[in-house]
Design a protein around this motif. Sequence first.
Motif, PDB file in Angstrom:
ATOM      1  N   LEU A 394       0.599  -7.418   6.872  1.00 23.17           N
ATOM      2  CA  LEU A 394       0.583  -8.615   7.717  1.00 23.17           C
ATOM      3  C   LEU A 394      -0.826  -9.126   7.961  1.00 23.17           C
ATOM      4  N   LEU A 395      -1.806  -8.223   7.960  1.00 20.75           N
ATOM      5  CA  LEU A 395      -3.194  -8.627   8.222  1.00 20.75           C
ATOM      6  C   LEU A 395      -3.970  -8.978   6.960  1.00 20.75           C
ATOM      7  N   ASP A 396      -3.605  -8.375   5.839  1.00 17.07           N
ATOM      8  CA  ASP A 396      -4.372  -8.563   4.602  1.00 17.07           C
ATOM      9  C   ASP A 396      -3.478  -9.169   3.522  1.00 17.07           C
ATOM     10  N   PRO A 397      -3.484 -10.505   3.393  1.00 16.02           N
ATOM     11  CA  PRO A 397      -2.619 -11.164   2.405  1.00 16.02           C
ATOM     12  C   PRO A 397      -3.031 -10.876   0.965  1.00 16.02           C
ATOM     13  N   HIS A 398      -4.233 -10.305   0.793  1.00 16.74           N
ATOM     14  CA  HIS A 398      -4.731 -10.025  -0.562  1.00 16.74           C
ATOM     15  C   HIS A 398      -4.419  -8.599  -1.013  1.00 16.74           C
ATOM     16  N   ILE A 399      -3.693  -7.862  -0.207  1.00 17.44           N
ATOM     17  CA  ILE A 399      -3.388  -6.483  -0.577  1.00 17.44           C
ATOM     18  C   ILE A 399      -2.523  -6.470  -1.835  1.00 17.44           C
ATOM     19  N   SER A 400      -2.724  -5.477  -2.683  1.00 24.41           N
ATOM     20  CA  SER A 400      -2.012  -5.444  -3.957  1.00 24.41           C
ATOM     21  C   SER A 400      -0.518  -5.199  -3.757  1.00 24.41           C
ATOM     22  N   ASN A 401       0.292  -5.854  -4.602  1.00 26.19           N
ATOM     23  CA  ASN A 401       1.753  -5.648  -4.610  1.00 26.19           C
ATOM     24  C   ASN A 401       2.354  -5.770  -3.219  1.00 26.19           C
ATOM     25  N   LEU A 402       1.982  -6.808  -2.516  1.00 29.06           N
ATOM     26  CA  LEU A 402       2.413  -6.977  -1.124  1.00 29.06           C
ATOM     27  C   LEU A 402       3.928  -7.001  -1.010  1.00 29.06           C
ATOM     28  N   GLY A 403       4.585  -7.791  -1.864  1.00 27.85           N
ATOM     29  CA  GLY A 403       6.039  -7.910  -1.797  1.00 27.85           C
ATOM     30  C   GLY A 403       6.741  -6.591  -2.082  1.00 27.85           C
ATOM     31  N   GLN A 404       6.203  -5.835  -3.031  1.00 28.91           N
ATOM     32  CA  GLN A 404       6.797  -4.538  -3.361  1.00 28.91           C
ATOM     33  C   GLN A 404       6.667  -3.564  -2.197  1.00 28.91           C
ATOM     34  N   LYS A 405       5.507  -3.573  -1.550  1.00 28.66           N
ATOM     35  CA  LYS A 405       5.290  -2.672  -0.416  1.00 28.66           C
ATOM     36  C   LYS A 405       6.269  -2.979   0.710  1.00 28.66           C
ATOM     37  N   ILE A 406       6.374  -4.244   1.073  1.00 31.53           N
ATOM     38  CA  ILE A 406       7.298  -4.621   2.154  1.00 31.53           C
ATOM     39  C   ILE A 406       8.727  -4.270   1.757  1.00 31.53           C
TER      40      ILE A 406
END
Length: 788
Positions: A394-406
């Motif tokens: 939620l804080l870092d939109p540039h984190i890798s594979n964001l959708g997969q993590k969520i």
Amino acid sequence: MKSKYFTVKQNERGAIVNLTINDDPSEMNWVIDPAYLKSLKYQDNDKLFGEFHITINGHQYVSINETPIIKSNESESRLSFLLGKVEIIEKFILRDDSLYWRIEMVNHGKEIMTINDFGVWISLAYVMFRDKNVHRNANQSAAVFPSISANYTKLAAVRRDNTNPNLGVYQTGGNVLSVGTYNDYTNRFFENVSPSLDGMLFHEFVLAGGYKSDKRPHHDWIYPQNEIDIQPNQTVSWEFVIHAYSDRENFYRTAKQFGHPNISFEPLVQSGQKQLVTIIPADNQQIEQIIVKYKKGSELVSKDMTSDCHDNRLRFNPQGLGEHQLVVRFADGTSDMCVFNVMSSVNQLLATRADYICHQSYSGKDGKVPYSFGPVSNQGESIGKMTFVLQECLLDPHISNLGQKIGEIEESAVKYVRTKWFVDGNFKKPRKLYGDFYRVMDLEYIAHLFYLLSKCPAKYLTLHKPMDYLKWATEVFDVRVNPDLHDNQRGKEEAQMLGVYFMYIEDLLKDVKNAGLAHEYKEISRSWQTATKRVEADSDTLAAAMTEHFFDNAGFGPAAAALALTNNQKGANNYGELLKANIGFSNDFRSQSPDRWWEALSYMIHSLWGGVTAAAAQITGEKLGDVALVQAAYRATNAVLYMYDANASTTDRKLQHGEAASTYSIAGPNLNRPDLSRNRFGQSIFASDGGIFSRLFPDGYTGEDDWDMGEELVAYLNGFGQTTYLYSDKAGQYHAINGAVQKKDDHQYQVRSFAPYLRKYVNLDTSSRFYTTKLAVRFDGKTQEFQD
């Protein structure tokens, strides 16, 4: 013995069993009392103040087995132990307003004697009394914070209610290697009683050795483990002074009176960030050399920084990563030191941790426990790593594979968490995972998980909508805080205890209200207000400091923050004082951890409760404008981040990048488990000790050390992860917490933030907030305003 200031009582062996300050209205005994030990059948008379253990030429002696020759009068006592050809002499002398303790070792033989190990007990009143009268634990017990150096070791014994006088121990002669601890305790967790835990720490000065060869820390290059060779007719001596002090500032001022220098430093710096060290020598003391040491691979790098020190200030860019030891040598031949940490980037540490959790910890559909994040535990704390991943996303939109993590977190929350903790997934029916009871506290972690899912963009959620998760969060939270929803006494009582939910309750209420969930808002808001009003009404009794344990920062930390958030200032101040006494101050950043022992059986860093306690201190300090609380919170936070640091070089347990360990034993040696001294581990490592541990960890040591971690990183992300503080001291000088201040003109300053996701600057002098994402801003001392 008695003076105008102290009364000292010794037993028939000369060990000190009562030490009181004459004008102390509470008449606190500052040492562990054998009568209390006897009343609860603790067998520890061999560890009373002044007893010792020693190994001479490989032969072990314990003082309790020897008969001393004692000479004493009203102001002085002398104990003499003859151990073969070696004589150990202890002298206790009352002089002015101090108690002097001198230890002498004399070789009466004709050959060199090797002292392999020598530890002398200084058993201050570090006791968790088995007593539901919380005031006894708060006022008659002390946290003990060590600052260790060759010639200037100090112990700060802080009364747990933060009233004064307190007691300081200051080294004035000889060479000290370390401070060790031994823990004795009773834990009745499985008897379904509450409180279930009490115990105490016995402290010892390590004057030689400290460890058996197979149990020593093998990578600790900072604290020596030297033997002593004592020549024929030679005398080796040590001296300490025991003196009262009022507060942290006075502790260091008193130390200076006894010849101690004062070294202040940033506990944690990131790569590229300057370290600022201020060295204030004692009177008539001159700095001769300053050396900074750190490990680079297997090489110990040593850099002479003497020429960079100007006007007692050393400002430099540290090289290398991990622990750094700064040694200051003085012209009189003595030395002092500090220990700080260098990280490459906190941002990178957080992102790497999130990657590790999703790549290494998630079992998926086909795992041994499908859809779980390992290591698996019945305790709600174990899902903290999931809330951390969500908060980081939620804080870092540039984190890798964001959708997969969520997506992985959502899958686990729905298919593992809901079915495990609730019968048929019914949030009103918690499952009895602990035999015949369930822990209501588990539910606050689950509510937090669902709440953070409700904050995620809908495009990343595949099983339910954000509104569904918000409703789930409110349902679970209602069961957590509403005693009427439980049909058993334990559940009703635990529902009224405050917990880590203080970190998100205000945001949850706001979002529930904005979503139009009027009934749910009314229900949980009422429970929240009822809980805080009750805690405020009882705040003079300090009742919230008692949880499953007789005195617990998991009780008074959340109490302080909850009362501060709801503007119950009186109660927030009461519990805030317990927080100040609970968080360490030391020359080693790791010893600045909140005071807690029961996960390591020694003074320790516990990642979860260290971080939650830090968050409570930060929130309370910000709301009350209390600089000391925010300072303490920052010290504690930097100690906790050490639990995630893969670049640490002094611990036997090395971490891969992204890996973590929940516990660090600060004490060296940890006499209950010497192999864990100054090492990181998870609590399952105690399974081999049997007893309660074999029931808590029936599968033995899993090798996974992060089972109850994560929630403290959420606390960090929402606290120092986004905030830098500014305040002025009594002299009008400005200082930053989680940042740096540089004066530009008469009233103009530049304030630089260390926060990875900066959102605001807070002026603690005025309680004003300045919202920005800029890492450097201007501050006008005249108008008290920040500017971009």
